[in-house]
Scaffold this active site. Structure first.
Site, PDB file in Angstrom:
ATOM      1  N   CYS A   2       0.831  -1.212   0.000  1.00 50.11           N
ATOM      2  CA  CYS A   2       0.000   0.000   0.000  1.00 50.11           C
ATOM      3  C   CYS A   2       0.865   1.262   0.000  1.00 50.11           C
ATOM      4  O   CYS A   2       1.972   1.256   0.524  1.00 50.11           O
ATOM      5  CB  CYS A   2      -0.871   0.038   1.239  1.00 50.11           C
ATOM      6  SG  CYS A   2      -1.840  -1.429   1.487  1.00 50.11           S
ATOM      7  N   ARG A  28       4.811  -0.022  -6.368  1.00 50.78           N
ATOM      8  CA  ARG A  28       4.795  -0.860  -5.173  1.00 50.78           C
ATOM      9  C   ARG A  28       3.746  -1.956  -5.267  1.00 50.78           C
ATOM     10  O   ARG A  28       3.753  -2.875  -4.456  1.00 50.78           O
ATOM     11  CB  ARG A  28       4.517   0.012  -3.937  1.00 50.78           C
ATOM     12  CG  ARG A  28       5.626   1.001  -3.643  1.00 50.78           C
ATOM     13  CD  ARG A  28       5.214   1.959  -2.558  1.00 50.78           C
ATOM     14  NE  ARG A  28       5.070   1.290  -1.296  1.00 50.78           N
ATOM     15  CZ  ARG A  28       5.884   1.438  -0.269  1.00 50.78           C
ATOM     16  NH1 ARG A  28       6.923   2.223  -0.381  1.00 50.78           N
ATOM     17  NH2 ARG A  28       5.674   0.820   0.853  1.00 50.78           N
ATOM     18  N   TRP A  74      -3.234  -2.509  -1.278  1.00 52.06           N
ATOM     19  CA  TRP A  74      -2.911  -3.904  -1.611  1.00 52.06           C
ATOM     20  C   TRP A  74      -3.635  -4.723  -0.551  1.00 52.06           C
ATOM     21  O   TRP A  74      -3.279  -4.678   0.627  1.00 52.06           O
ATOM     22  CB  TRP A  74      -1.402  -4.107  -1.542  1.00 52.06           C
ATOM     23  CG  TRP A  74      -0.922  -5.436  -2.022  1.00 52.06           C
ATOM     24  CD1 TRP A  74      -0.698  -5.811  -3.322  1.00 52.06           C
ATOM     25  CD2 TRP A  74      -0.577  -6.574  -1.229  1.00 52.06           C
ATOM     26  NE1 TRP A  74      -0.241  -7.090  -3.369  1.00 52.06           N
ATOM     27  CE2 TRP A  74      -0.158  -7.595  -2.100  1.00 52.06           C
ATOM     28  CE3 TRP A  74      -0.586  -6.835   0.146  1.00 52.06           C
ATOM     29  CZ2 TRP A  74       0.253  -8.846  -1.662  1.00 52.06           C
ATOM     30  CZ3 TRP A  74      -0.184  -8.086   0.585  1.00 52.06           C
ATOM     31  CH2 TRP A  74       0.233  -9.077  -0.311  1.00 52.06           C
ATOM     32  N   ASN A  98      -1.586   2.156   6.073  1.00 46.91           N
ATOM     33  CA  ASN A  98      -0.794   0.987   5.649  1.00 46.91           C
ATOM     34  C   ASN A  98      -0.509   0.153   6.892  1.00 46.91           C
ATOM     35  O   ASN A  98      -0.247   0.709   7.956  1.00 46.91           O
ATOM     36  CB  ASN A  98       0.567   1.412   5.083  1.00 46.91           C
ATOM     37  CG  ASN A  98       0.456   2.041   3.718  1.00 46.91           C
ATOM     38  OD1 ASN A  98      -0.620   2.093   3.141  1.00 46.91           O
ATOM     39  ND2 ASN A  98       1.581   2.528   3.219  1.00 46.91           N
ATOM     40  N   GLY A  99      -0.491  -1.170   6.727  1.00 47.42           N
ATOM     41  CA  GLY A  99      -0.173  -2.042   7.863  1.00 47.42           C
ATOM     42  C   GLY A  99      -1.392  -2.856   8.271  1.00 47.42           C
ATOM     43  O   GLY A  99      -2.362  -2.959   7.519  1.00 47.42           O
ATOM     44  N   GLU A 477      16.334 -18.209  -8.428  1.00 44.97           N
ATOM     45  CA  GLU A 477      16.069 -16.819  -8.770  1.00 44.97           C
ATOM     46  C   GLU A 477      15.514 -16.714 -10.202  1.00 44.97           C
ATOM     47  O   GLU A 477      14.560 -15.971 -10.454  1.00 44.97           O
ATOM     48  CB  GLU A 477      17.342 -15.982  -8.605  1.00 44.97           C
ATOM     49  CG  GLU A 477      17.223 -14.523  -8.988  1.00 44.97           C
ATOM     50  CD  GLU A 477      16.123 -13.744  -8.257  1.00 44.97           C
ATOM     51  OE1 GLU A 477      15.544 -14.272  -7.295  1.00 44.97           O
ATOM     52  OE2 GLU A 477      15.821 -12.625  -8.694  1.00 44.97           O
ATOM     53  N   LYS A 481      11.840 -15.188 -11.046  1.00 51.21           N
ATOM     54  CA  LYS A 481      11.700 -14.038 -11.949  1.00 51.21           C
ATOM     55  C   LYS A 481      10.681 -14.363 -13.030  1.00 51.21           C
ATOM     56  O   LYS A 481       9.795 -13.590 -13.325  1.00 51.21           O
ATOM     57  CB  LYS A 481      13.071 -13.766 -12.577  1.00 51.21           C
ATOM     58  CG  LYS A 481      13.459 -12.369 -12.818  1.00 51.21           C
ATOM     59  CD  LYS A 481      13.925 -11.547 -11.648  1.00 51.21           C
ATOM     60  CE  LYS A 481      13.056 -11.562 -10.468  1.00 51.21           C
ATOM     61  NZ  LYS A 481      13.630 -11.074  -9.238  1.00 51.21           N
ATOM     62  N   GLU A 484       6.940 -14.857 -11.587  1.00 53.22           N
ATOM     63  CA  GLU A 484       6.272 -13.692 -10.994  1.00 53.22           C
ATOM     64  C   GLU A 484       5.836 -12.675 -12.028  1.00 53.22           C
ATOM     65  O   GLU A 484       4.829 -12.000 -11.853  1.00 53.22           O
ATOM     66  CB  GLU A 484       7.118 -13.027  -9.901  1.00 53.22           C
ATOM     67  CG  GLU A 484       8.332 -12.296 -10.381  1.00 53.22           C
ATOM     68  CD  GLU A 484       9.094 -11.594  -9.252  1.00 53.22           C
ATOM     69  OE1 GLU A 484       8.462 -11.040  -8.360  1.00 53.22           O
ATOM     70  OE2 GLU A 484      10.335 -11.608  -9.303  1.00 53.22           O
ATOM     71  N   HIS A 500      13.682 -38.138  -8.482  1.00 53.98           N
ATOM     72  CA  HIS A 500      12.928 -38.566  -7.296  1.00 53.98           C
ATOM     73  C   HIS A 500      11.493 -38.054  -7.357  1.00 53.98           C
ATOM     74  O   HIS A 500      10.801 -38.030  -6.337  1.00 53.98           O
ATOM     75  CB  HIS A 500      13.641 -38.092  -6.026  1.00 53.98           C
ATOM     76  CG  HIS A 500      15.020 -38.662  -5.916  1.00 53.98           C
ATOM     77  ND1 HIS A 500      15.253 -39.996  -5.651  1.00 53.98           N
ATOM     78  CD2 HIS A 500      16.234 -38.098  -6.101  1.00 53.98           C
ATOM     79  CE1 HIS A 500      16.556 -40.218  -5.649  1.00 53.98           C
ATOM     80  NE2 HIS A 500      17.177 -39.082  -5.933  1.00 53.98           N
ATOM     81  N   LYS A 599       5.851  -4.209  -4.163  1.00 55.49           N
ATOM     82  CA  LYS A 599       7.300  -4.011  -4.158  1.00 55.49           C
ATOM     83  C   LYS A 599       7.873  -4.150  -2.756  1.00 55.49           C
ATOM     84  O   LYS A 599       8.921  -4.741  -2.561  1.00 55.49           O
ATOM     85  CB  LYS A 599       7.616  -2.631  -4.734  1.00 55.49           C
ATOM     86  CG  LYS A 599       9.100  -2.306  -4.812  1.00 55.49           C
ATOM     87  CD  LYS A 599       9.800  -3.168  -5.838  1.00 55.49           C
ATOM     88  CE  LYS A 599      11.286  -2.921  -5.933  1.00 55.49           C
ATOM     89  NZ  LYS A 599      11.965  -4.061  -6.576  1.00 55.49           N
TER      90      LYS A 599
END
Ligand code: F6R
Length: 604
Positions: A2, A28, A74, A98-99, A477, A481, A484, A500, A599
């Site tokens: 947010c 963000r 968000w 926010n939070g 990584e 990438k 996402e 396996h 973000k």
């Protein structure tokens, strides 16, 4: 996550400043947006699902506003919807937040008994009602906020307006970032510095438990104990160009291309070329072990660090996902160095992990990109990654800069090494490091090669990455990438583990990116690559100049130029970043703002 922007000023630019600021925070990640602004001395609220752009249609631009607060949400409590988006208004109080207010359910019950009703599913509306109730009892916003801090548990950065005085803006902060921007005849609040950079580069950072009463000319900050306190005024050191695309189609592409420049900047800042030492390193020799705490890509950088530090520095390294570290039995003490890696410096789980490590008596070292961020302030020592503002949600240049610093740590630890194999790498480290930006640029110049690979694989349902040891860390990584930003299912596997279970997922044409940069296990990984090739996989073989092998076990080959072992991951990751970028582009994805992602993850 947010975003918050607020304005108070004689220049009456509230709507323009807030909308511009919200656009600056779009990177963000968010799912709805809203703004509250003064109109004819009343608070007018506009909220919409989706982008900030959607808000503009219904805002009254013909009249000026001296005050306002805006928000990009968000979703955490309650789905993304107009009702749940901010600002929330309850009687005389309007807030953006926010939070997470952790005790909002109990508070909601108490407030219901006092006659409050709620229109949304959010904890924020409860916080708004609480502040309104406390204001109704005290008739004084400062007193109401003091009481609010006692009652509300959890994390919050809040911007608030009170109908009785639309010449004052309030900011309250606990465990979620909030700054106050300082302008001429106007002031601002924001959850992140880029939101205000179009208007000022001077700002104050609020600490946990602090709040502020702000008008056009004055900023009064109250500390944890509610006493007025003097705050240091900071100046943003970068420039606004850092947060523009500068001709690139996407921030992500721009940031991938900035990697040579970031590396040069890090060399200039950290390397003493004459004395062959890395400057600013803590005394690493006193620790018996290292624990790295981080999330997502920063955790993947931690895995690269583990590999390099164990191999060259000869000291055991434990990498912990910060959200797991917080709740598990810990075996850390004064002999442990805890390294927290974070681009934003605000990731709630990583920040909490640092606080836990501090309490356990460990030295904590932050590897952080954002100057003055919470993790930078909370760790006993901080090394900055100097990547500049990273706007794309998917990290690229900051991840690389984290790896650069970890290679510096490994190198500094390894300098007393007597191992002959390692000495060859150590002796050439600085020379190879100085050449690295040029090699990075060479790889970037091959972008068409990666674009062509992307065109071949972009429409597949599953893409696998396989490798061993440090190559597996790179696979993780590369896979993150890709998934996402392109929303294609992807998994990273240690190459020896496929048989396996996972190998049953390999079909005719399934793309498998096999990474082979470690000579000790190159043959083993190639055998695993052959196993998937013989089951029909479309293999993209990524290897180094030195290990390059020909054969019928791959379909496409990417060659990474020769460099120092300690620096190799910094080159190998670039083709993986570019392949992900182009796959997402072929799929017409919103590359810089992938769905559901944020973000800076400031909630648990
Ligand atoms: C992925 C990505 C995330 C972050 C993670 C930690 O591209 O960017 O996985 O790495 O959310 O964020 P920071 O580094 O800000 O702590």
């Amino acid at each position: 996550m947010c975003g918050i922007v607020g304005y108070i000023g004689k220049n009456e630019k509230a709507k323009d400043v807030i909308l511009k600021g919200l656009e600056r925070l779009e990177y963000r990640g968010y799912d709805s947006a809203g703004i509250a602004y003064s109109l004819d001395n009343k608070v007018n609220i506009q909220k919409e699902n989706g982008r900030v752009e959607n808000l503009k249609d219904n805002i009254c631009f013909s009249k000026k506003s001296n005050i306002g607060i805006g928000h990009t949400r968000w979703a955490t409590h309650g789905r993304p919807s107009k009702e749940n988006s901010h600002p929330h208004k309850c009687n005389k109080i309007t807030i953006v937040h926010n939070g997470i207010i952790e005790n909002y359910i109990e508070l909601k019950e108490e407030l219901k008994k006092l006659g409050y009703t709620f229109l949304s599913e959010t904890d924020t509306e409860v916080a708004c009602a609480l502040l309104d109730y406390l204001y109704s009892k005290t008739n004084d916003m400062v007193k109401a906020i003091e009481l609010f801090k006692d009652k509300a548990k959890g994390s919050y950065a809040i911007g608030a307006l009170c109908d009785d005085d639309l010449n004052t803006l309030y900011a309250i902060k606990n465990n979620s970032p909030l700054i106050i921007g300082i302008g001429d005849n106007e002031n601002y609040i924001a959850s992140d510095v880029p939101a205000i950079l179009d208007f000022t580069n001077k700002y104050i950072i609020l600490e946990d438990g602090e709040f502020a009463k702000i008008d056009s000319d004055n900023i009064v900050v109250y500390d944890k104990e509610n006493n007025i306190t003097n705050k240091e005024i900071k100046e943003f050191e970068g420039n606004l160009g850092d947060i523009d695309k500068n001709g690139y189609d996407h921030f992500m592409l721009k940031e991938i291309y900035e990697q040579p420049e970031v590396t040069k900047r890090m060399i200039e800042s950290y390397v003493d070329q004459n004395n062959d030492i890395i400057k600013d390193m803590p005394d690493l020799s006193k620790y018996k072990n290292i624990t790295i705490v981080a999330c997502g890509s920063a955790m993947h950088a931690g895995l690269i660090g583990k590999s390099l530090i164990e191999e060259f520095g000869n000291i055991p390294v434990n990498v912990e996902i910060a959200s797991e570290f917080r709740y598990k039995k810990l075996f850390i003490d004064e002999d442990t160095l805890v390294i927290a890696i974070s681009q934003s410096g605000e990731t709630a789980d990583t920040l909490e992990a640092v606080k836990i490590a501090n309490k356990k008596g460990c030295d904590t070292l932050g590897i952080v990109n954002v100057n003055g961020s919470s993790i930078a302030r909370e760790t006993s020592k901080v090394l900055y990654t100097k990547a500049g503002p990273e706007i794309a949600v998917a990290t690229t240049k900051a991840y690389s800069a984290q790896n650069t610093l970890l290679s510096f740590i490994a190198y500094s630890l390894a300098k007393n090494c007597k191992d002959k194999d390692k000495l060859a790498y150590l002796n050439t480290f600085l020379k190879d490091l100085n050449k690295l930006p040029v090699l990075m640029q060479e790889i970037l110049n091959n972008h068409e090669e990666y674009e062509n690979i992307a065109k071949e694989i972009y429409d597949k349902n599953d893409i696998f990455f396989i490798g061993r040891a440090i190559d597996y860390a790179l696979c993780m990584e590369g896979s993150l990438k890709l998934k996402e930003i392109s929303y294609i299912h992807s998994e990273a596997y240690p190459a020896g583990e496929l048989k396996h279970g996972t190998i049953s997922l390999i079909d005719e044409g399934t793309p498998v990116i096999g990474i082979v940069t470690d000579e000790k296990i190159a043959d083993k990984t190639i055998s695993n690559i052959k196993e998937v090739k013989s089951r029909g996989a479309n293999v993209i073989y990524v290897t180094t100049d030195e290990l390059n092998k020909n054969g019928d076990f791959y379909d496409k080959k990417i060659i990474i130029p020769k460099t120092n072992k300690l620096l190799e991951p910094l080159l190998t990751i670039i083709p993986l970043q570019l392949i992900s970028y182009y796959v997402a582009k072929c799929n017409k994805c919103d590359i810089d703002k992938p769905k559901n992602l944020a973000k800076s993850v400031t909630v648990e």
